[in-house]
Design a protein around this motif. Structure first.
Motif, PDB file in Angstrom:
ATOM      1  N   LEU A 175      -3.190  -7.970   9.351  1.00  0.00           N
ATOM      2  CA  LEU A 175      -2.346  -6.830   9.017  1.00  0.00           C
ATOM      3  C   LEU A 175      -3.256  -5.705   8.549  1.00  0.00           C
ATOM      4  CD1 LEU A 175       0.613  -5.855   8.808  1.00  0.00           C
ATOM      5  CD2 LEU A 175       0.474  -6.377   6.359  1.00  0.00           C
ATOM      6  N   GLN A 176      -3.371  -4.689   9.382  1.00  0.00           N
ATOM      7  CA  GLN A 176      -4.134  -3.503   9.015  1.00  0.00           C
ATOM      8  C   GLN A 176      -3.174  -2.525   8.352  1.00  0.00           C
ATOM      9  OE1 GLN A 176      -7.499  -2.782   9.345  1.00  0.00           O
ATOM     10  NE2 GLN A 176      -6.997  -0.940   8.182  1.00  0.00           N
ATOM     11  N   MET A 177      -3.474  -2.186   7.110  1.00  0.00           N
ATOM     12  CA  MET A 177      -2.603  -1.305   6.341  1.00  0.00           C
ATOM     13  C   MET A 177      -3.333  -0.003   6.055  1.00  0.00           C
ATOM     14  SD  MET A 177      -0.919  -4.066   3.702  1.00  0.00           S
ATOM     15  CE  MET A 177      -2.483  -4.489   2.921  1.00  0.00           C
ATOM     16  N   ASN A 178      -2.801   1.077   6.575  1.00  0.00           N
ATOM     17  CA  ASN A 178      -3.377   2.403   6.375  1.00  0.00           C
ATOM     18  C   ASN A 178      -2.418   3.279   5.581  1.00  0.00           C
ATOM     19  OD1 ASN A 178      -5.580   1.637   8.010  1.00  0.00           O
ATOM     20  ND2 ASN A 178      -4.531   2.334   9.871  1.00  0.00           N
ATOM     21  N   SER A 179      -2.936   4.376   5.081  1.00  0.00           N
ATOM     22  CA  SER A 179      -2.112   5.334   4.318  1.00  0.00           C
ATOM     23  C   SER A 179      -1.298   4.614   3.246  1.00  0.00           C
ATOM     24  CB  SER A 179      -1.193   6.102   5.267  1.00  0.00           C
ATOM     25  OG  SER A 179      -1.936   6.786   6.246  1.00  0.00           O
ATOM     26  N   LEU A 180      -1.951   3.766   2.512  1.00  0.00           N
ATOM     27  CA  LEU A 180      -1.240   2.959   1.514  1.00  0.00           C
ATOM     28  C   LEU A 180      -0.677   3.821   0.399  1.00  0.00           C
ATOM     29  CD1 LEU A 180      -3.635  -0.087   1.501  1.00  0.00           C
ATOM     30  CD2 LEU A 180      -1.160  -0.213   1.856  1.00  0.00           C
ATOM     31  N   LYS A 181       0.469   3.376  -0.105  1.00  0.00           N
ATOM     32  CA  LYS A 181       1.182   4.086  -1.163  1.00  0.00           C
ATOM     33  C   LYS A 181       1.321   3.156  -2.369  1.00  0.00           C
ATOM     34  CE  LYS A 181       4.078   6.285   2.373  1.00  0.00           C
ATOM     35  NZ  LYS A 181       5.476   6.474   2.833  1.00  0.00           N
ATOM     36  N   PRO A 182       1.495   3.709  -3.566  1.00  0.00           N
ATOM     37  CA  PRO A 182       1.704   2.845  -4.741  1.00  0.00           C
ATOM     38  C   PRO A 182       2.871   1.878  -4.550  1.00  0.00           C
ATOM     39  CG  PRO A 182       1.204   5.066  -5.444  1.00  0.00           C
ATOM     40  CD  PRO A 182       1.346   5.116  -3.949  1.00  0.00           C
ATOM     41  N   GLU A 183       3.875   2.269  -3.833  1.00  0.00           N
ATOM     42  CA  GLU A 183       5.027   1.383  -3.614  1.00  0.00           C
ATOM     43  C   GLU A 183       4.729   0.220  -2.681  1.00  0.00           C
ATOM     44  OE1 GLU A 183       4.943   4.733  -3.303  1.00  0.00           O
ATOM     45  OE2 GLU A 183       6.255   5.415  -1.659  1.00  0.00           O
ATOM     46  N   ASP A 184       3.545   0.211  -2.081  1.00  0.00           N
ATOM     47  CA  ASP A 184       3.116  -0.935  -1.284  1.00  0.00           C
ATOM     48  C   ASP A 184       2.527  -2.036  -2.164  1.00  0.00           C
ATOM     49  OD1 ASP A 184       1.924   1.394   1.138  1.00  0.00           O
ATOM     50  OD2 ASP A 184       3.742   0.166   1.288  1.00  0.00           O
ATOM     51  N   THR A 185       2.371  -1.756  -3.436  1.00  0.00           N
ATOM     52  CA  THR A 185       1.833  -2.750  -4.363  1.00  0.00           C
ATOM     53  C   THR A 185       2.746  -3.969  -4.417  1.00  0.00           C
ATOM     54  OG1 THR A 185       0.692  -1.121  -5.722  1.00  0.00           O
ATOM     55  CG2 THR A 185       1.250  -3.215  -6.764  1.00  0.00           C
ATOM     56  N   ALA A 186       2.164  -5.138  -4.160  1.00  0.00           N
ATOM     57  CA  ALA A 186       2.949  -6.376  -4.113  1.00  0.00           C
ATOM     58  C   ALA A 186       2.008  -7.547  -3.855  1.00  0.00           C
ATOM     59  CB  ALA A 186       3.999  -6.313  -3.009  1.00  0.00           C
ATOM     60  N   VAL A 187       2.560  -8.726  -3.987  1.00  0.00           N
ATOM     61  CA  VAL A 187       1.879  -9.915  -3.475  1.00  0.00           C
ATOM     62  C   VAL A 187       2.306 -10.080  -2.016  1.00  0.00           C
ATOM     63  CG1 VAL A 187       1.550 -12.399  -3.676  1.00  0.00           C
ATOM     64  CG2 VAL A 187       1.800 -11.001  -5.740  1.00  0.00           C
ATOM     65  N   TYR A 188       1.336 -10.172  -1.147  1.00  0.00           N
ATOM     66  CA  TYR A 188       1.600 -10.288   0.283  1.00  0.00           C
ATOM     67  C   TYR A 188       1.441 -11.747   0.709  1.00  0.00           C
ATOM     68  CZ  TYR A 188       1.867  -5.275   0.914  1.00  0.00           C
ATOM     69  OH  TYR A 188       2.275  -3.952   0.856  1.00  0.00           O
ATOM     70  N   TYR A 189       2.438 -12.235   1.434  1.00  0.00           N
ATOM     71  CA  TYR A 189       2.457 -13.622   1.875  1.00  0.00           C
ATOM     72  C   TYR A 189       2.409 -13.694   3.394  1.00  0.00           C
ATOM     73  CZ  TYR A 189       3.989 -14.789  -2.849  1.00  0.00           C
ATOM     74  OH  TYR A 189       4.069 -14.937  -4.218  1.00  0.00           O
ATOM     75  N   CYS A 190       1.535 -14.504   3.885  1.00  0.00           N
ATOM     76  CA  CYS A 190       1.521 -14.837   5.294  1.00  0.00           C
ATOM     77  C   CYS A 190       2.606 -15.877   5.558  1.00  0.00           C
ATOM     78  CB  CYS A 190       0.152 -15.405   5.660  1.00  0.00           C
ATOM     79  SG  CYS A 190      -0.023 -15.952   7.359  1.00  0.00           S
ATOM     80  N   ALA A 191       3.188 -15.828   6.748  1.00  0.00           N
ATOM     81  CA  ALA A 191       4.224 -16.798   7.095  1.00  0.00           C
ATOM     82  C   ALA A 191       4.156 -17.103   8.590  1.00  0.00           C
ATOM     83  CB  ALA A 191       5.606 -16.265   6.741  1.00  0.00           C
ATOM     84  N   THR A 192       4.641 -18.269   8.932  1.00  0.00           N
ATOM     85  CA  THR A 192       4.767 -18.609  10.341  1.00  0.00           C
ATOM     86  C   THR A 192       6.091 -19.314  10.572  1.00  0.00           C
ATOM     87  OG1 THR A 192       3.654 -19.632  12.234  1.00  0.00           O
ATOM     88  CG2 THR A 192       3.612 -20.860  10.181  1.00  0.00           C
ATOM     89  N   GLY A 193       6.650 -19.113  11.757  1.00  0.00           N
ATOM     90  CA  GLY A 193       7.939 -19.706  12.057  1.00  0.00           C
ATOM     91  C   GLY A 193       8.179 -19.749  13.557  1.00  0.00           C
TER      92      GLY A 193
END
Length: 117
Positions: free
Chosen positions: A80-98
């Protein structure tokens, strides 16, 4: 059993970029989609983006135009390439598969992403 191991994340200033990686192992033959969710403090976990082996990608509205999901099927890895990050993007990010898009069955350990203003 399926295992997902994440890497990446950290602290970045607003407007900056980060890349997350997640590698799967175990019995993943039926797990067609890999992707990312996030959970901010005091909020429910929410979908960010995911992608199937064929490259069918789905994005949350909050991610469109700023985040790009990709995968290397041979390496069983999603990015996951994340550009132009904002303060509201602050979080714990979880990978998932299904088995398909937006149907997570297994989760990674989570990684903190903090965007300072």
């Amino acid at each position: 059993q399926v295992q997902l191991v994440q890497s990446g994340g950290g602290l970045v200033q607003a407007g900056g970029s980060l890349r997350l990686s997640c590698t799967a192992s175990g019995n993943i033959l039926s797990m067609n989609a890999m992707g990312w969710y996030r959970q901010a403090p005091g909020k429910q976990r929410e979908f960010v983006a995911d992608i199937t082996r064929a490259g069918n990608a789905v994005y949350a509205d909050s991610a469109k135009g700023r985040f790009t999901i990709s995968r290397d099927n041979a390496k069983k890895t999603v990015y996951l390439q994340m550009n132009s990050l904002k303060p509201e993007d602050t979080a714990v990010y979880y990978c998932a598969t299904g088995p398909t898009n937006m149907r997570p069955a297994y989760w990674g350990q989570g990684t903190q992403v903090t965007v300072s203003s």
